[in-house]
Scaffold this motif. Structure first.
Motif, PDB file in Angstrom:
ATOM      1  N   GLY A 114     110.973  86.356  10.754  1.00 17.80           N
ATOM      2  CA  GLY A 114     111.882  85.749   9.781  1.00 17.80           C
ATOM      3  C   GLY A 114     113.260  85.542  10.372  1.00 17.80           C
ATOM      4  N   GLU A 115     114.256  85.426   9.517  1.00 21.47           N
ATOM      5  CA  GLU A 115     115.604  85.064   9.956  1.00 21.47           C
ATOM      6  C   GLU A 115     116.166  86.087  10.942  1.00 21.47           C
ATOM      7  OE1 GLU A 115     119.973  83.915   8.046  1.00 21.47           O
ATOM      8  OE2 GLU A 115     118.264  84.352   6.756  1.00 21.47           O
ATOM      9  N   GLU A 116     116.710  85.571  12.047  1.00 17.76           N
ATOM     10  CA  GLU A 116     117.308  86.430  13.070  1.00 17.76           C
ATOM     11  C   GLU A 116     118.698  86.880  12.620  1.00 17.76           C
ATOM     12  OE1 GLU A 116     118.979  85.762  17.569  1.00 17.76           O
ATOM     13  OE2 GLU A 116     117.069  84.799  17.055  1.00 17.76           O
ATOM     14  N   PRO A 117     118.984  88.183  12.680  1.00 16.96           N
ATOM     15  CA  PRO A 117     120.299  88.658  12.253  1.00 16.96           C
ATOM     16  C   PRO A 117     121.398  88.260  13.232  1.00 16.96           C
ATOM     17  CG  PRO A 117     119.064  90.451  13.219  1.00 16.96           C
ATOM     18  CD  PRO A 117     118.118  89.284  13.151  1.00 16.96           C
ATOM     19  N   LEU A 118     122.631  88.249  12.763  1.00 17.62           N
ATOM     20  CA  LEU A 118     123.762  87.931  13.639  1.00 17.62           C
ATOM     21  C   LEU A 118     123.923  88.998  14.720  1.00 17.62           C
ATOM     22  CD1 LEU A 118     126.419  86.658  11.048  1.00 17.62           C
ATOM     23  CD2 LEU A 118     125.055  85.290  12.648  1.00 17.62           C
ATOM     24  N   LYS A 119     123.672  90.244  14.362  1.00 19.05           N
ATOM     25  CA  LYS A 119     123.766  91.357  15.307  1.00 19.05           C
ATOM     26  C   LYS A 119     122.369  91.908  15.550  1.00 19.05           C
ATOM     27  CE  LYS A 119     126.913  94.181  17.300  1.00 19.05           C
ATOM     28  NZ  LYS A 119     128.084  93.748  18.077  1.00 19.05           N
TER      29      LYS A 119
END
Length: 335
Positions: A114-119
């Protein structure tokens, strides 16, 4: 670039609170060195172009994240062995192998999570790792030419993937990524994979021959060895004459034009007081007399050890005469 800090006393408010401050990062030319046995050469080289950082493995995300937090990169040079992003002395369980197939498999697992985190956190890395075990089987060649079957992409490889992404994302417009490693230009898709980590206009260079990742020289007179162990892979033709097998030399991918260019040239990377970072130079398997002579003088001129040796043997006044003679012959060397 905006960074968020927990600070007090904002417009009279003395409570701790989040505040986004815009901090300009320092712009550097970054050289990443992954092998123990190629560190000394860079300590020997007179260098005011490259900020050299050593780490045995690209899986150390915290190290590369810290670099990214502090700097932006005008150019990046990674000195390593083809598709191996860890010290070559590591055993097979700890070696980092990234090629086009592995990179694409990691991307599949990322999409599935799913969505890749900023960190990037260790928890997220574990999610990608666990997901890869459900969708990926790899057959990795070993040094004895056998193959090792892997279920999923090893966690360390995924960490190295994100380290690369973190660093390359910080490459500025019109910057270059030099992958100083053997063969990676043979599979231009790999250069495209590296470029995909950036949304800037960049060039990614790879070689289609063996490449020097460490260099040492000898100085002889009338066959007698007088001095050895000086020089580096900066200020040199990066493919040795015996390894100039594929005359295509260096290949680069241009992300702006989405084209692959085979240069038919060798790569020379500068270390000191040059307006240029690199130069592509036409050559044949055997260097010309002029090219051999320039290479020899460059290795000596930019070597700290050479200067120390020369002064101790012939005195500083004689070294100064030698240095001035080299600068007259090669004014672009002048420090």
């Amino acid at each position: 670039m905006g960074r968020t800090f927990r600070i007090k006393d904002v417009n009279g408010n003395t409570r701790f609170q989040d505040k986004t401050l815009f901090v300009e990062k320092k712009k550097i030319n970054l050289m990443i060195v992954l092998d123990d046995d190629s560190i000394d050469q860079f300590n020997d080289t007179k260098n005011n172009i490259w900020a050299i950082r050593y780490n045995q493995t690209l899986s150390d995300i915290a190290f590369f994240q810290a670099l990214s937090d502090k700097y932006e990169f005008k150019n990046i040079c990674i000195v390593h062995h083809g598709y191996t992003f860890s010290d070559r002395s590591f055993n097979e369980d700890n070696k980092i192998h990234l090629d086009t197939v592995v990179m694409k498999e990691i991307k599949k697992a990322i999409l599935a999570v799913g969505e890749e985190p900023l960190k990037i956190t260790d928890k997220y890395i574990m999610q990608v790792f666990e997901k890869s075990k459900t969708i990926t089987t790899l057959n990795i060649p070993l040094p004895d030419k056998s193959k090792k079957k892997l279920i999923g992409v090893p966690k360390k490889w995924i960490e190295a993937f994100f380290s690369l992404k973190i660093i390359i994302k910080g490459l500025l417009d019109n910057g270059c990524l030099f992958s100083v490693a053997c063969w990676e230009g043979k599979t231009p898709d790999f250069l495209i994979e590296l470029a995909s980590f950036s949304d800037k206009k960049i060039k990614v260079f790879g070689s289609i021959n063996y490449v020097k990742v460490s260099e040492t020289n000898e100085y002889r007179q009338q066959g007698k060895l007088l001095f050895s162990g000086y020089g580096s892979i900066l200020n040199i033709f990066l493919v040795a004459s015996e390894d100039w097998v594929n005359t295509g030399g260096w290949v680069y991918y241009n992300s702006e034009t989405t084209t692959i260019t085979t240069t038919d040239k060798d790569l020379w990377i500068y270390s000191h007081n040059s307006s240029k970072i690199y130069k592509l130079i036409s050559r044949t398997k055997k260097l010309t007399t002029e090219q051999t002579e320039k290479l020899q003088y460059a290795q000596q001129y930019f070597s700290k050890k050479w200067e120390t040796f020369y002064i101790s043997k012939y005195k500083k006044s004689t070294f100064d005469i030698w240095k001035k003679g080299v600068e007259t012959k090669y004014p672009e060397f002048k420090q």
